[in-house]
Structures are given as structure tokens and as C-alpha cells.
Write a protein that holds these residues in place. Structure first.
Motif, PDB file in Angstrom:
ATOM      1  N   ASN A 134      36.296  -4.030 -14.671  1.00 30.02           N
ATOM      2  CA  ASN A 134      35.247  -5.138 -14.275  1.00 30.02           C
ATOM      3  C   ASN A 134      34.435  -4.635 -12.911  1.00 30.02           C
ATOM      4  O   ASN A 134      34.353  -2.894 -13.160  1.00 30.02           O
ATOM      5  N   TYR A 135      32.909  -5.056 -12.443  1.00 30.96           N
ATOM      6  CA  TYR A 135      32.163  -4.163 -11.916  1.00 30.96           C
ATOM      7  C   TYR A 135      31.209  -4.776 -11.400  1.00 30.96           C
ATOM      8  O   TYR A 135      31.407  -6.553 -11.432  1.00 30.96           O
ATOM      9  N   PHE A 136      30.695  -4.545 -10.708  1.00 30.63           N
ATOM     10  CA  PHE A 136      29.976  -5.671  -9.264  1.00 30.63           C
ATOM     11  C   PHE A 136      28.740  -3.693  -8.867  1.00 30.63           C
ATOM     12  O   PHE A 136      28.418  -3.121  -8.919  1.00 30.63           O
ATOM     13  N   GLY A 137      27.893  -3.974  -8.455  1.00 30.07           N
ATOM     14  CA  GLY A 137      26.520  -3.522  -7.786  1.00 30.07           C
ATOM     15  C   GLY A 137      26.749  -3.144  -6.596  1.00 30.07           C
ATOM     16  O   GLY A 137      27.195  -4.385  -5.744  1.00 30.07           O
ATOM     17  N   ARG A 138      25.934  -2.291  -5.833  1.00 33.97           N
ATOM     18  CA  ARG A 138      25.603  -2.432  -5.081  1.00 33.97           C
ATOM     19  C   ARG A 138      24.849  -2.832  -3.743  1.00 33.97           C
ATOM     20  O   ARG A 138      23.861  -2.515  -3.225  1.00 33.97           O
ATOM     21  N   MET A 139      24.295  -4.154  -3.561  1.00 30.90           N
ATOM     22  CA  MET A 139      23.294  -5.208  -3.607  1.00 30.90           C
ATOM     23  C   MET A 139      22.813  -4.845  -1.859  1.00 30.90           C
ATOM     24  O   MET A 139      22.214  -4.900  -1.573  1.00 30.90           O
ATOM     25  N   TYR A 140      24.218  -4.208  -1.217  1.00 31.27           N
ATOM     26  CA  TYR A 140      23.718  -4.142  -0.105  1.00 31.27           C
ATOM     27  C   TYR A 140      22.928  -3.335   0.542  1.00 31.27           C
ATOM     28  O   TYR A 140      22.275  -2.653   1.529  1.00 31.27           O
ATOM     29  N   GLN A 141      22.782  -2.174  -1.276  1.00 29.13           N
ATOM     30  CA  GLN A 141      21.577  -1.371  -0.303  1.00 29.13           C
ATOM     31  C   GLN A 141      20.465  -1.414  -0.908  1.00 29.13           C
ATOM     32  O   GLN A 141      19.411  -1.105   0.566  1.00 29.13           O
ATOM     33  N   ALA A 142      19.527  -2.279  -1.628  1.00 30.05           N
ATOM     34  CA  ALA A 142      18.798  -3.943  -1.420  1.00 30.05           C
ATOM     35  C   ALA A 142      18.801  -4.553  -0.429  1.00 30.05           C
ATOM     36  O   ALA A 142      17.372  -4.504   0.462  1.00 30.05           O
ATOM     37  N   ARG A 143      19.627  -4.852   0.427  1.00 26.14           N
ATOM     38  CA  ARG A 143      19.583  -5.626   1.412  1.00 26.14           C
ATOM     39  C   ARG A 143      19.182  -4.509   2.478  1.00 26.14           C
ATOM     40  O   ARG A 143      18.334  -5.255   3.571  1.00 26.14           O
ATOM     41  N   TYR A 144      19.278  -3.253   2.205  1.00 24.76           N
ATOM     42  CA  TYR A 144      18.984  -3.085   4.127  1.00 24.76           C
ATOM     43  C   TYR A 144      18.019  -2.852   3.636  1.00 24.76           C
ATOM     44  O   TYR A 144      16.901  -2.734   4.777  1.00 24.76           O
TER      45      TYR A 144
ATOM     46  N   GLY B 231      26.145  -7.934   3.349  1.00 25.15           N
ATOM     47  CA  GLY B 231      25.168  -8.244   3.165  1.00 25.15           C
ATOM     48  C   GLY B 231      24.439  -8.133   4.686  1.00 25.15           C
ATOM     49  O   GLY B 231      23.324  -8.112   4.578  1.00 25.15           O
ATOM     50  N   ILE B 232      24.997  -8.755   4.964  1.00 17.31           N
ATOM     51  CA  ILE B 232      23.820  -9.492   6.412  1.00 17.31           C
ATOM     52  C   ILE B 232      24.090  -8.500   7.456  1.00 17.31           C
ATOM     53  O   ILE B 232      23.401  -7.788   7.799  1.00 17.31           O
ATOM     54  N   ASN B 233      25.016  -7.261   7.507  1.00 17.49           N
ATOM     55  CA  ASN B 233      25.240  -5.913   7.746  1.00 17.49           C
ATOM     56  C   ASN B 233      23.941  -4.630   8.108  1.00 17.49           C
ATOM     57  O   ASN B 233      23.307  -4.938   8.648  1.00 17.49           O
ATOM     58  N   ALA B 234      24.310  -5.110   6.283  1.00 15.48           N
ATOM     59  CA  ALA B 234      23.029  -3.728   5.749  1.00 15.48           C
ATOM     60  C   ALA B 234      22.117  -4.764   6.346  1.00 15.48           C
ATOM     61  O   ALA B 234      20.876  -3.265   6.522  1.00 15.48           O
ATOM     62  N   PHE B 235      21.449  -5.584   5.860  1.00 18.22           N
ATOM     63  CA  PHE B 235      20.065  -5.962   6.391  1.00 18.22           C
ATOM     64  C   PHE B 235      19.903  -5.645   8.071  1.00 18.22           C
ATOM     65  O   PHE B 235      19.006  -5.597   8.114  1.00 18.22           O
ATOM     66  N   THR B 236      21.142  -6.636   8.654  1.00 17.32           N
ATOM     67  CA  THR B 236      20.638  -6.030  10.469  1.00 17.32           C
ATOM     68  C   THR B 236      20.525  -4.172  10.147  1.00 17.32           C
ATOM     69  O   THR B 236      19.124  -3.841  11.158  1.00 17.32           O
ATOM     70  N   LEU B 237      20.971  -3.521   9.388  1.00 14.37           N
ATOM     71  CA  LEU B 237      20.696  -2.397  10.053  1.00 14.37           C
ATOM     72  C   LEU B 237      19.767  -2.071   9.838  1.00 14.37           C
ATOM     73  O   LEU B 237      19.201  -0.529  10.623  1.00 14.37           O
ATOM     74  N   GLY B 238      19.304  -2.633   8.767  1.00 15.23           N
ATOM     75  CA  GLY B 238      17.724  -2.188   7.678  1.00 15.23           C
ATOM     76  C   GLY B 238      16.787  -2.478   8.919  1.00 15.23           C
ATOM     77  O   GLY B 238      15.636  -1.730   9.360  1.00 15.23           O
TER      78      GLY B 238
ATOM     79  N   GLU C 236      21.411   3.482  -9.788  1.00 19.00           N
ATOM     80  CA  GLU C 236      21.940   3.280 -11.481  1.00 19.00           C
ATOM     81  C   GLU C 236      20.696   1.687 -12.044  1.00 19.00           C
ATOM     82  O   GLU C 236      20.488   1.730 -12.801  1.00 19.00           O
ATOM     83  N   GLY C 237      19.755   2.229 -10.761  1.00 15.94           N
ATOM     84  CA  GLY C 237      18.502   0.930 -11.004  1.00 15.94           C
ATOM     85  C   GLY C 237      20.028  -0.786 -10.817  1.00 15.94           C
ATOM     86  O   GLY C 237      18.526  -1.640 -11.739  1.00 15.94           O
ATOM     87  N   ILE C 238      20.751  -0.174 -10.210  1.00 19.64           N
ATOM     88  CA  ILE C 238      21.880  -1.815 -10.857  1.00 19.64           C
ATOM     89  C   ILE C 238      21.366  -3.195  -9.465  1.00 19.64           C
ATOM     90  O   ILE C 238      20.874  -4.475  -9.836  1.00 19.64           O
ATOM     91  N   VAL C 239      20.673  -2.405  -8.354  1.00 21.97           N
ATOM     92  CA  VAL C 239      20.058  -2.870  -7.585  1.00 21.97           C
ATOM     93  C   VAL C 239      18.638  -2.645  -7.127  1.00 21.97           C
ATOM     94  O   VAL C 239      18.741  -1.845  -7.377  1.00 21.97           O
ATOM     95  N   ASP C 240      18.009  -3.665  -6.707  1.00 26.21           N
ATOM     96  CA  ASP C 240      16.647  -2.845  -7.342  1.00 26.21           C
ATOM     97  C   ASP C 240      16.208  -4.177  -5.925  1.00 26.21           C
ATOM     98  O   ASP C 240      16.576  -4.962  -4.716  1.00 26.21           O
ATOM     99  N   LEU C 241      15.000  -4.242  -5.337  1.00 23.75           N
ATOM    100  CA  LEU C 241      13.706  -5.041  -3.958  1.00 23.75           C
ATOM    101  C   LEU C 241      12.586  -5.744  -5.311  1.00 23.75           C
ATOM    102  O   LEU C 241      11.933  -4.639  -6.219  1.00 23.75           O
TER     103      LEU C 241
END
Lengths: 305, 383
Positions: free
Chosen positions: B154-164, B193-200, B309-314
Motif C-alpha cells: 500500500n502507498y500514499f503521499g505526504r500531501m500535508y507537505q504541499a498543503r503547508y 491537511g487543514i493543520n498543515a495548511f494552517t501552519l503554513g 520523491e516528487g509525489i506531491v507538488d504545487l
């Protein structure tokens, strides 16, 4: 306070409008004596037809009419099943919902993620300058203005024209109507197809005015709310306006309550409209079982051998 | 008697309609498989002319139509990257409901000899595990879940980094210091995601607040647009979102304020308000997985790669984002990629002011995956 209340009331009118169209449509159908539970299906087909035709022709008004035509076509299917083949009205209506939702889903797939022109906000000169009322009622889109006239036309037609009285007769006592020289089957065809037309228009509101998008399942249960509202309104158009705006208001209010930072579980707020539906149905039947229901509602006209 | 016959007819009609509905995905499947993207491959190589197994077949299963400009569309861009690899053909089935239908579609694909099958929605988790047992030679990759087996990873990406990063842009552009977030469902992924966005946001506007409205939908343009409007009514001037529909973007543009998209570049829906969007970029990861299966180095594991890894981005910035803001974001991006900066590095306090991540510490994956509290500065309930 007023600057918070005005947007809520304006949003109330907007989210109540699609339900209002659909409620009036179902009301017409039921007053002619036919129960149609296919509102959800007709509404979503209407939304799709409106979106596709507007995209193809560039004219939202053509799209709006196409939505009515699509709703009427599905209504005709219901009329065929119930009026010609004497099918069970509940079963045929449910089938219509399943069929409509499935068909819209299937046909609509290529249109997801695209946009069409649709209806934008259009302030009415003079009227929109009115304090409070102007903000709430006259800074909406054209389809909302059409919906203001609709209940009045509905009421006048049912009360003041021979056609309206004949439709009511077909719903109340088809045998008596027949004895009086009317054709109750034809009148019921009118009720079902015309009702379908209005329901389709409600669908168009979702894809042309509320948003300018199409997505599968975009009616999201509004058709069922319309079915409940017909009973809530005791089959009277004036009360349908009240009911539609009440439901629209709760929808608009619960989102704004969250935005204002009220520390309430959102699930509880989202339950409100549906909780109210159950309450209204229970309350109206406690008052003596379907007050004002057409007496011939849901009963097929047996052909004379 | 007559009524009885009519009843039967009605039942038959209903049955017919039901059958018509349930057979629909089957009709759709071949259509999807012969769709444009795979036509190229069909032209290059006629399968019958080649020996069995010369081409590695890779399948994708999507929960929504790829035209949604959102979640499934992003996965399909990844599929196209795989399609471009040598010796690989791909196909996909879109709009597969989670549940029994998914199991049937996955089984179908496995039976047709697909080597790798990506199942890209949370609800496909149990069907994937179940089908995988019957096809031990096929590799299954499930997105956003937590179960694995011998041939299921299984896999997922750290979307919260891009959210920040998108939060930095939003925080720099807000004037009212009130930002709105149209949220989907109160689950850890969305809350994170909301938390990372807020911290950003707070990294550039420390006193700003983020207001949250739950729509309880993943894709309902009307409700999501209404939710965005409710945030605009209380004075928010940047709208962010977690759903896949562009409804909130429309609302922001109509009001003449800014918005942050999600999943993919949503600027087409609101060119005047779309600042940027945290987006998925599955291509590099998918080609990596397919390569490792082809050379036999694939192992079943749970992977959660991030920006490095480039899996999430802006998504590309809108023209209204000034250069100094872009520089600030690029600086933060470099620090995230190099590992120098962690989004959830202490001190992080929750809404009540309680310290959740102490100074000097960094929230571990377990804490991130089970996040059910909002950081200080978020206004809204997590229920």
C-alpha cells in the motif's frame, strides 16, 4: 446582525429554488391523482439535459427548456406504466428514480469536469435597491425570478381555470369526473407530464444556476425532499413556497453556523433537514392522515370493460 | 386476475431496469479499455503477433470518472507516465463503486493477466486483499489504506507537505487574516491537511485564523459551493478545499477573492482567483513500482513518500502571486525536500492551547496518521 442575516436569507432563496420547482411539479402530478416517486430521477435527468443542451447551443434558456422536456419525457414513461398498463404507481415511480439516476450517471460521464455558461446573478433594477427585500429577493439569477411567478400561476390555473378544476376532479373522483363528461385519463396524462416538466426545470437550476457544473448524483436527495414537501404543503402551492424556503434555509444556515465558528458537531446540523422531514410527515398524519390529499391519489382508473 | 398480471408486469419492469443499471459498469469497462490513451499502444503492437507475456500489462481502477479534474484524473496522469514506458501497456476502469462491484472489476483484470494492478481508493482495500489471495502472481498496490499481504503493497503521499506550502501562499495573500477551508469529512487525512495548511499560513501571518466548514461530501459541487459562500460571508478572503469539485473555486471567483485548489491544477475553473493548488504527481512513483515488478525487486511494503520523491507538488502559481511570495515558498520547499524542515515540528498546540508536539520533537507517522485535533488558529469542530 443584519449583515450576517441577509446573506443567509439570500442563500435560503437560492437553495430553496430547485426544491420549489420540483415540489410544484410533484404537486401537479399528485393533484391529478397520480403518485410519482420518480422525482429524484426526473430531476437529475433534467439537470443533465440542461447542461448538455446549454453546452451544445450556448443558450442557457434552451437548456432550461430542454430540462423540462427531459423531465416530461420521463413523466410520460410513468404515465405509460400507470395510466395505460395500470402499473403500480409506487413501483413505477421508484423504478423511474433508479432508472433516471443510473441513466444520467451513464450518459453524463463525459461531461464531468466541464463548465457551461449558465445563469449568473442579475439584479432587478429599482427592486434590488429596496432595503432588505432587495438584497434577499432581487439580487438573484433569472431562474429564481421565474420561480417567484410559478406558484402564482399554479394557484391561478388550479383555482380559476376549467383545466385546473378538471385536473383536481380527476384526482379527487375520476369516476365522477368521467360522468361529468371529462376524460380523467387524459387529465392525468397532463398532470404527470406537466409535473415532470416542472421537476425537470428544478434539475436545470442545479446545473445552470447553482453551479455551472455537471456531476453524477448532483441532486443529492433534493427530489425526495420535494416528495415530502408536497405532503408538508398539504397540496397547496403557497405552503410549498414556505416549505421549500424552510428547507433551503436550514441547508444554508447549517453551513454558515459552522463558518461562524459554532462548536456544534456538523453531523447533527446536517441531519436537521431530514429530521424535519420525518417530523413533518409524522405531524401531518397525526393531524388526521394526509389532510387535503386528493382522494383518488395513487388509485389507478380501471378501464370500463 | 388483471391486477395480478399488472403486478407481475410492474415487477418485471423494475427488474429489467435494475438489471440495466447493474450491468452498466460492465458496458463501460471495454469502452474504457479501448479509450484513446490505450489506442496508441494497440497501434504499436498487435497482441496476437507477440509471444505471450512480452508486454507487461498494468491496470488501474478509479473510483470516479477521470474527467473529474480531481483525484482520479491525477491518478490517470500517473498511468499515462507508465504507458510511456517500454514494454508496458496499461488500461483502466473508471467510476467503479467501492464494494462488491470493485471486487468483480479487480478479479476481471487479474484474470486477464495483468501483472500490476493499482486500486486507487480507500474503499478498495478489502476487495483488493481478497482478490489478491486468488492471484498470487499478480502484484496489487492499494492507495490510501493500511492493509498489506504477500502480493499487496500500500502507498500514499505526504500531501500535508504541499498543503503547508499552499498555506504560505494563502497566508501571504490574505488581507482580512481570515481564511476559509471547505473540508470533506472529519478523518485524519483531511484534518492533517487543514493543520498543515494552517501552519503554513501562520508561518507568514501569525495571527491569521482558518475557518473550517464540513460539507460531508467528496464531490457535490452545489453543496461545496454553498459551503465556500458561507465562509466568504463571514469575511474569509482566501478559500482552500479538500473535495474534488471546483465548486469552491467558482464561489471564490464570483466574489472576487483568492482560492487554493486541490488534486490537480484547477485554474481553468477560476483563472482570476486560483493562486495555486497542492497536487498529486503519481507518475514517478508508478513508473518506479512497475519497473521494480519487471526486474523482480518488488517487495510488499507500506510506503508514504513525500515531496522529496516528487509525489506531491504545487500547481503553477497564478499571475497574481508576487515574486517574493514565490521565493518564500521555494525556500520552504527546498528545506522540506532536504529534510531540514518538518511541517509538524514542535511546538505544536491544539485549539485549546494544549501542547501536542513538544518543542524540539517532531510528530511521528503514527501521530500524523491518527490526527483528530486541530492546531491553534483553526476555528471549527473536528466532529
Amino acid at each position: 446582525m443584519l449583515e450576517l442575516a441577509l446573506p443567509i436569507l439570500a442563500a435560503t432563496v437560492q437553495s430553496g429554488t430547485p426544491i420549489l420547482y420540483a415540489t410544484l411539479g410533484e404537486m401537479l402530478t399528485e393533484r391529478s391523482g397520480v403518485l410519482n416517486l420518480g422525482v429524484e430521477g426526473m430531476m437529475i435527468i433534467g439537470a443533465l439535459a440542461a447542461f448538455v443542451v446549454t453546452g451544445a447551443t450556448g443558450s442557457p434558456w434552451l437548456g432550461f427548456l430542454a430540462a423540462g422536456a427531459a423531465g416530461a419525457l420521463l413523466g410520460a414513461l410513468h404515465a405509460l406504466a400507470c395510466l395505460v398498463f395500470q402499473g403500480n404507481q409506487v413501483v413505477s415511480g421508484l423504478a423511474l428514480t433508479i432508472f433516471g439516476v443510473g441513466l444520467a450517471d451513464f450518459l453524463g460521464t463525459p461531461f464531468i469536469g466541464t463548465t457551461v455558461p449558465g445563469f449568473d446573478k442579475l439584479s432587478v433594477p429599482l427592486l434590488s435597491a429596496l432595503p432588505v427585500f432587495g438584497d434577499i429577493f432581487f439580487r438573484q439569477d433569472a431562474l429564481v425570478y421565474v420561480s417567484y411567478v410559478m406558484p402564482l400561476v399554479f394557484w391561478l390555473t388550479m383555482r380559476r381555470t376549467s383545466l385546473g378544476l378538471a385536473v383536481d376532479a380527476a384526482g379527487e373522483h375520476p369516476a365522477a369526473a368521467s360522468a361529468a363528461g371529462l376524460d380523467p385519463v387524459a387529465l392525468r396524462w397532463f398532470g404527470v407530464v406537466g409535473g415532470g416538466f416542472l421537476v425537470g426545470l428544478g434539475g436545470a437550476y442545479l446545473s445552470l444556476a447553482y453551479t455551472h457544473l455537471w456531476t453524477s448524483g448532483m441532486t443529492a436527495g433534493r427530489g425526495w425532499i420535494a416528495v415530502a414537501l408536497v405532503i408538508f404543503a398539504f397540496w397547496r402551492p403557497g405552503r410549498a413556497v414556505f416549505g421549500a424556503y424552510l428547507f433551503g434555509g436550514i441547508m444554508a444556515f447549517q453551513l454558515r453556523l459552522q463558518a461562524m465558528g459554532a462548536d456544534l458537531p456538523s453531523s447533527l446540523l446536517l441531519m436537521l433537514p431530514y429530521g424535519l422531514t420525518v417530523f413533518v410527515l409524522a405531524a401531518s398524519s397525526a393531524r388526521g392522515g394526509g389532510v387535503g390529499a386528493p382522494r383518488g391519489l395513487g388509485v389507478n382508473i380501471e378501464p370500463q370493460e | 386476475m388483471r391486477k395480478f398480471i399488472v403486478g407481475i408486469m410492474a415487477a418485471a419492469l423494475l427488474g429489467l431496469l435494475l438489471a440495466g443499471c447493474s450491468s452498466e459498469p460492465q458496458k463501460e469497462a471495454p469502452k474504457a479499455e479501448t479509450s484513446k490513451a490505450t489506442e496508441q499502444a494497440a497501434e504499436q503492437a498487435t497482441p496476437e503477433a507477440k509471444p505471450e507475456g512480452a508486454e507487461t500489462k498494468v491496470g488501474f481502477i478509479y473510483v470516479s470518472p477521470i474527467g473529474d479534474a480531481g483525484w482520479s484524473y491525477a491518478h490517470d496522469l500517473g498511468r499515462k507516465a507508465v504507458e510511456a514506458m517500454d514494454g508496458v501497456t496499461t488500461s483502466y476502469v473508471e467510476a467503479v463503486p467501492e464494494g462488491p462491484d470493485a471486487e468483480r472489476v479487480i478479479t476481471n483484470m487479474a484474470r486477464k493477466g495483468y501483472k500490476v494492478i493499482f486500486t486507487t481508493s480507500f474503499g478498495y482495500m478489502d476487495p483488493t486483499i481478497k482478490v489478491a489471495k486468488e492471484f498470487p502472481d499478480t502484484v496489487f498496490m492499494h492507495c490510501s489504506g493500511f492493509k498489506k499481504s504477500a502480493n499487496v503493497g500500500n502507498y500514499f503521499g505526504r500531501m500535508y507537505q504541499a498543503r503547508y506550502l499552499s498555506g504560505i501562499v494563502a497566508g501571504a495573500m490574505t488581507k482580512t487574516k481570515k481564511l476559509g477551508y471547505v473540508a470533506a469529512f472529519p478523518i485524519p487525512e483531511v484534518i492533517r491537511g487543514i493543520n498543515a495548511f494552517t501552519l503554513g499560513v501562520q508561518s507568514v501571518a501569525p495571527d491569521a485564523e482558518v475557518r473550517v466548514v464540513w460539507s460531508k461530501t467528496w464531490y457535490d459541487p452545489a453543496t461545496e459551493k454553498e459551503a465556500a459562500k458561507s465562509l466568504l460571508d463571514v469575511g474569509c478572503d482566501v478559500i482552500a478545499q479538500h473535495q474534488d469539485s471546483p465548486g469552491p473555486q467558482e464561489a471564490a471567483q464570483e466574489k472576487g477573492v483568492y482560492s487554493v485548489g486541490y488534486d490537480t491544477d484547477m485554474s481553468a475553473f477560476a483563472p482570476k482567483s486560483h493562486l495555486t493548488a497542492p497536487i498529486w504527481n503519481w507518475g514517478p512513483f508508478y513508473t518506479h513500482v512497475v519497473k521494480s515488478v519487471m526486474d523482480g525487486s518488488w517487495k510488499s511494503e507500506s510506503v508514504w513518500p513525500g515531496m522529496e520523491e516528487g509525489i506531491v507538488d504545487l500547481a503553477p502559481y497564478g499571475p497574481m502571486v508576487p515574486q517574493d511570495v514565490r521565493d518564500k515558498v521555494e525556500d520552504a520547499r527546498r528545506k522540506i525536500v532536504s529534510g531540514q524542515f518538518k511541517v509538524f515540528a514542535g511546538p505544536v498546540k491544539d485549539q485549546k492551547g494544549e501542547v501536542k508536539v513538544p518543542e524540539g520533537a517532531v510528530a511521528g507517522d503514527e501521530q500524523l496518521l491518527g490526527m483528530t485535533w486541530f492546531v491553534e488558529g483553526v476555528i471549527g469542530s473536528t466532529e
